[in-house]
Design an enzyme around this catalytic site. Sequence first.
Site, PDB file in Angstrom:
ATOM      1  CD  GLU A 272       5.612   6.022   2.135  1.00 25.80           C
ATOM      2  OE1 GLU A 272       4.717   6.786   1.717  1.00 25.80           O
ATOM      3  OE2 GLU A 272       6.462   6.373   2.963  1.00 25.80           O
ATOM      4  CD  GLU A 326       1.463   6.242  10.952  1.00 21.69           C
ATOM      5  OE1 GLU A 326       2.465   6.687  11.543  1.00 21.69           O
ATOM      6  OE2 GLU A 326       1.436   5.963   9.733  1.00 21.69           O
ATOM      7  CE  LYS A 329       1.917  10.376   8.368  1.00 22.07           C
ATOM      8  NZ  LYS A 329       2.167   9.593   7.145  1.00 22.07           N
ATOM      9  CD  GLU A 335      -0.446  12.599   4.693  1.00 27.77           C
ATOM     10  OE1 GLU A 335       0.158  11.658   5.241  1.00 27.77           O
ATOM     11  OE2 GLU A 335      -0.218  12.961   3.524  1.00 27.77           O
TER      12      GLU A 335
END
Length: 386
Positions: A272, A326, A329, A335
């Site tokens: 990541e 997203e 999250k 985030e």
Amino acid sequence: MRSSKLLLLKFFFVFFIFFFCVEFQVDGAFVGTYGINYGRIADNIPSPDKVVLLLKQAKIRNVRIYDADHTVLEAFSGTGLDLVVGLPNGFLKEMSSNADHAFSWVKENVQSFLPKTRIRGIAIGNEVLGGGDSELAGALLGAAKNVYNALKKMNLEDTVQITTAHSQAVFSDSYPPSSCVFKENVVQFMKPLLEFFQQIGSPFCLNAYPFLAYTYNPKEIDINYALFKPTEGIYDPKTDLHYDNMLDAQIDAAYMALQDAGFKTMEVMITETGWASKGDSDEPAATPENARTYNYNLRKRLAKKKGTPLRPKTVLKAYIFALFNENSKPGKSSETHFGLFKPDGTISYDIGFNSLKSDAPKSLISSSKAACYYVIISVSVFLLMI
């Protein structure tokens, strides 16, 4: 004479099919240098079949997901995309204590989808060590061994690679890179895990975020250094190495920790890395421009197929975080804003990819396969005419 020529032609025909048209089982879970994390903690992202079209359109072959969702595995069937599935943290204790459950999980979520869905790896948990949960940390190795043994019983151990990703929390210090070692409370779990991974040929997987390092310490870190932009960089006197970007320094810090623990030859892979395009008031570096700069420069850096200052011959491989923003999250605003693409399939910013085309072709047969099939048909017709 005619029959011998025909036999020879048939031999070359079979030879061609075998070496050029058959999809081999490939050791390892990564082809090339660039991959993507396909997170799905959102209620507005495209369906898995549309995601496949987006990935094919972007020519991103290496993909990681954080579970083994069957709708995703079915959508990836026959696409030629290489997939790493995840065994979530919540499964680790059960898989560690019960080998039969591990066998059943692998059978239902991996073996049953092979070979059409090219599952090339299983990530056992995510960022388990260094998180403060000693019971979960203690279950990690047992879960990894039971899943690997299940693969071995199915003769899949050379096709599906076992890994686990670590955060920077496993290190006690990473500046300069040569000073990096594993934390004392991590070593007792990390060392036997690394011994097992060395036996089965798995890399050390690292989630590395210059974005987070800069966000936590903006006064001490030059943002240009974090973004791969021109800068003086840093000098490590112990190794006599210069670093012009933070990601390379973070990777070499991991190499030094591995070396200190006795695993000098183990490869470090980035599972990541990314940069948020929006954040809270205490995350001022989370802007579209910075996210574009980081991801664009990272893509260029990976395309060069080079290593780090400490390991120049070991080509860096990285999965970018993430494919989509997203919206579900938890945590800070950042985030929910790591995606290269927005939920509707349009690009978040331009780093060379295109938005999802609504009229994208349905066929997922690659040009190389199409050429292969054409040659097979042509040669078959020729042989029949002899």
